[in-house]
Design an enzyme around this catalytic site. Structure first.
Site, mmCIF file in Angstrom:
data_model
loop_
_atom_site.group_PDB
_atom_site.id
_atom_site.type_symbol
_atom_site.label_atom_id
_atom_site.label_comp_id
_atom_site.label_asym_id
_atom_site.label_seq_id
_atom_site.Cartn_x
_atom_site.Cartn_y
_atom_site.Cartn_z
ATOM 1 N N SER A 141 13.983 169.657 -6.552
ATOM 2 C CA SER A 141 14.642 169.288 -7.808
ATOM 3 C C SER A 141 13.568 169.257 -8.880
ATOM 4 C CB SER A 141 15.263 167.887 -7.683
ATOM 5 O OG SER A 141 15.544 167.357 -8.967
ATOM 6 N N TYR A 154 14.363 158.938 -5.137
ATOM 7 C CA TYR A 154 14.880 160.315 -5.173
ATOM 8 C C TYR A 154 13.779 161.264 -5.662
ATOM 9 C CZ TYR A 154 17.641 164.409 -6.357
ATOM 10 O OH TYR A 154 18.109 165.700 -6.442
HETATM 11 P P1 NAP Z 1 26.713 167.895 -3.370
HETATM 12 O O1 NAP Z 1 27.810 168.752 -3.890
HETATM 13 O O2 NAP Z 1 26.934 166.419 -3.300
HETATM 14 O O3 NAP Z 1 26.295 168.471 -1.955
HETATM 15 C C1 NAP Z 1 25.538 167.760 -1.024
HETATM 16 C C2 NAP Z 1 25.771 168.368 0.336
HETATM 17 O O4 NAP Z 1 24.986 167.657 1.292
HETATM 18 C C3 NAP Z 1 27.230 168.277 0.755
HETATM 19 O O5 NAP Z 1 27.589 169.453 1.446
HETATM 20 C C4 NAP Z 1 27.229 167.084 1.699
HETATM 21 O O6 NAP Z 1 28.279 167.267 2.625
HETATM 22 C C5 NAP Z 1 25.857 167.225 2.343
HETATM 23 N N1 NAP Z 1 25.383 165.980 2.904
HETATM 24 C C6 NAP Z 1 25.247 164.790 2.261
HETATM 25 N N2 NAP Z 1 24.819 163.855 3.123
HETATM 26 C C7 NAP Z 1 24.696 164.474 4.332
HETATM 27 C C8 NAP Z 1 24.306 164.043 5.621
HETATM 28 N N3 NAP Z 1 23.967 162.751 5.848
HETATM 29 N N4 NAP Z 1 24.287 164.939 6.626
HETATM 30 C C9 NAP Z 1 24.660 166.218 6.409
HETATM 31 N N5 NAP Z 1 25.022 166.696 5.216
HETATM 32 C C10 NAP Z 1 25.039 165.822 4.189
HETATM 33 O O7 NAP Z 1 25.410 168.065 -4.251
HETATM 34 P P2 NAP Z 1 24.514 169.341 -4.625
HETATM 35 O O8 NAP Z 1 24.178 169.195 -6.048
HETATM 36 O O9 NAP Z 1 25.141 170.593 -4.163
HETATM 37 O O10 NAP Z 1 23.200 169.018 -3.785
HETATM 38 C C11 NAP Z 1 22.559 169.975 -2.979
HETATM 39 C C12 NAP Z 1 21.049 169.797 -3.110
HETATM 40 O O11 NAP Z 1 20.647 170.095 -4.449
HETATM 41 C C13 NAP Z 1 20.544 168.380 -2.818
HETATM 42 O O12 NAP Z 1 19.363 168.456 -2.029
HETATM 43 C C14 NAP Z 1 20.210 167.834 -4.198
HETATM 44 O O13 NAP Z 1 19.177 166.868 -4.157
HETATM 45 C C15 NAP Z 1 19.751 169.110 -4.882
HETATM 46 N N6 NAP Z 1 19.782 169.046 -6.354
HETATM 47 C C16 NAP Z 1 20.956 168.871 -7.020
HETATM 48 C C17 NAP Z 1 20.942 168.791 -8.404
HETATM 49 C C18 NAP Z 1 22.203 168.589 -9.205
HETATM 50 O O14 NAP Z 1 22.099 168.319 -10.414
HETATM 51 N N7 NAP Z 1 23.370 168.748 -8.620
HETATM 52 C C19 NAP Z 1 19.733 168.885 -9.100
HETATM 53 C C20 NAP Z 1 18.560 169.053 -8.383
HETATM 54 C C21 NAP Z 1 18.592 169.135 -7.009
HETATM 55 P P3 NAP Z 1 29.043 166.113 3.434
HETATM 56 O O15 NAP Z 1 29.365 165.028 2.461
HETATM 57 O O16 NAP Z 1 30.221 166.842 3.981
HETATM 58 O O17 NAP Z 1 28.113 165.676 4.519
#
Ligand code: NAP
Length: 265
Positions: A141, A154
């Site tokens: 991130s 985080y």
């Molecule tokens: P998201 O839509 O909330 O997706 C998170 C994913 O991780 C979901 O598929 C969730 O599925 C899974 N997950 C959560 N807890 C888990 C666990 N204990 N075991 C297995 N799977 C788990 O958010 P996203 O934005 O796509 O996030 C993906 C990545 O991008 C993350 O690493 C986040 O830190 C990074 N990121 C996001 C942003 C942003 O602004 N969105 C910015 C920078 C970095 P389930 O709930 O079905 O388990």
């Protein structure tokens, strides 16, 4: 298995960025293993991809913050020679200040963002080295380099992902294994609601679509880029940051303290 691409394992593939990676990697000819906790959402993503590609799509429901579930996924990665690409994407965010956040929840965040990513990488790297090929994409991130922005745990977890990836790239040079670290800025996913800061509170000009984020990151991968920051408009800024870091290498460990720390009293 597809003859050319093999199998991509995507963690956190039930929604957001991971679901888009699954989609785009299938379009590129990968078979898929999709991992997350929510089996229904995983099945939905898998069905959508099967309907439009010829990729084989398997799903694995696992809580990667749970040691037993994580061990099963590690065993799968160790024992499945078809795996050619791992996207370490599953992650939890946090937007609350230290005094407003719960340390047990922050410890779970570390289990997922740090421990699971580390253990899955350890599970897959030896066979990638043995085969002289393989790709690891770690989703960090921008808070890795801007830890003041959201919750410090985080930010720290994503700084770990960046540093771990930097070392991996260094250690794996010449092995045929590719390492990419992706630093998304704010991206329109469920992440924000889960992290405690609704997306609607963010200026629209700061928020990227998950499709745009993943497509840009894959262009970075195709170009052999190590660190990809899709939202950073002036890429030279990161090059300068990296150059400043590299300029210190070789000068960071000496027998004597620097002159500015000598007692002149
Ligand atoms: P998201 O839509 O909330 O997706 C998170 C994913 O991780 C979901 O598929 C969730 O599925 C899974 N997950 C959560 N807890 C888990 C666990 N204990 N075991 C297995 N799977 C788990 O958010 P996203 O934005 O796509 O996030 C993906 C990545 O991008 C993350 O690493 C986040 O830190 C990074 N990121 C996001 C942003 C942003 O602004 N969105 C910015 C920078 C970095 P389930 O709930 O079905 O388990």
């Amino acid at each position: 298995m597809s003859e050319t691409m093999g199998t991509a394992v995507v963690t956190g593939a039930s929604s957001g960025i991971g679901a888009v990676y699954a989609d785009r990697l299938a379009e590129r000819g990968y078979d898929l293993v999709l991992i997350a906790r929510n089996a229904d959402k995983l099945a939905h993503v898998a069905e959508r991809i099967r309907a439009k590609t010829s990729s084989k799509v398997d799903v694995m429901s696992a809580d990667l913050a749970d040691a037993a579930d994580l061990a099963q996924v590690e065993a799968f990665l160790r024992d499945t020679p078809d795996v050619t690409l791992l996207v370490n994407n599953a992650g939890l965010g946090g937007a609350l200040k230290l005094v407003n956040s719960d340390v047990d929840q922050m410890t779970s965040l570390i289990s997922l963002n740090v421990t699971a990513l580390t253990r899955l990488t350890y599970a897959v790297v030896p066979q990638f080295i043995a085969r002289g090929t393989g790709t690891i994409i770690n989703i960090a991130s921008i808070v890795a380099i801007n830890p003041e922005a959201l919750n410090g745990v985080y930010g720290g977890s994503k700084a770990f992902v960046l540093a771990f990836s930097q070392n991996l790239q260094h250690e794996l040079a010449g092995t045929g294994v590719t390492v990419q670290v992706v630093l998304p800025g704010a991206t329109a996913t469920d992440f924000w609601a889960i992290a405690g800061r609704p997306l609607e509170q963010m200026p629209a000009a700061m928020v990227m679509r998950s499709e745009d984020l993943v497509e840009a990151a894959l262009i970075g991968l195709d170009r052999g880029e190590f660190a990809t920051i899709p939202s950073l408009q002036d890429g030279e800024l990161f090059d300068a940051y990296e150059a400043a870091r590299r300029a210190m290498i070789g000068k960071l460990s000496t027998a004597t303290p620097a002159p500015r720390y000598r007692d002149v009293g």
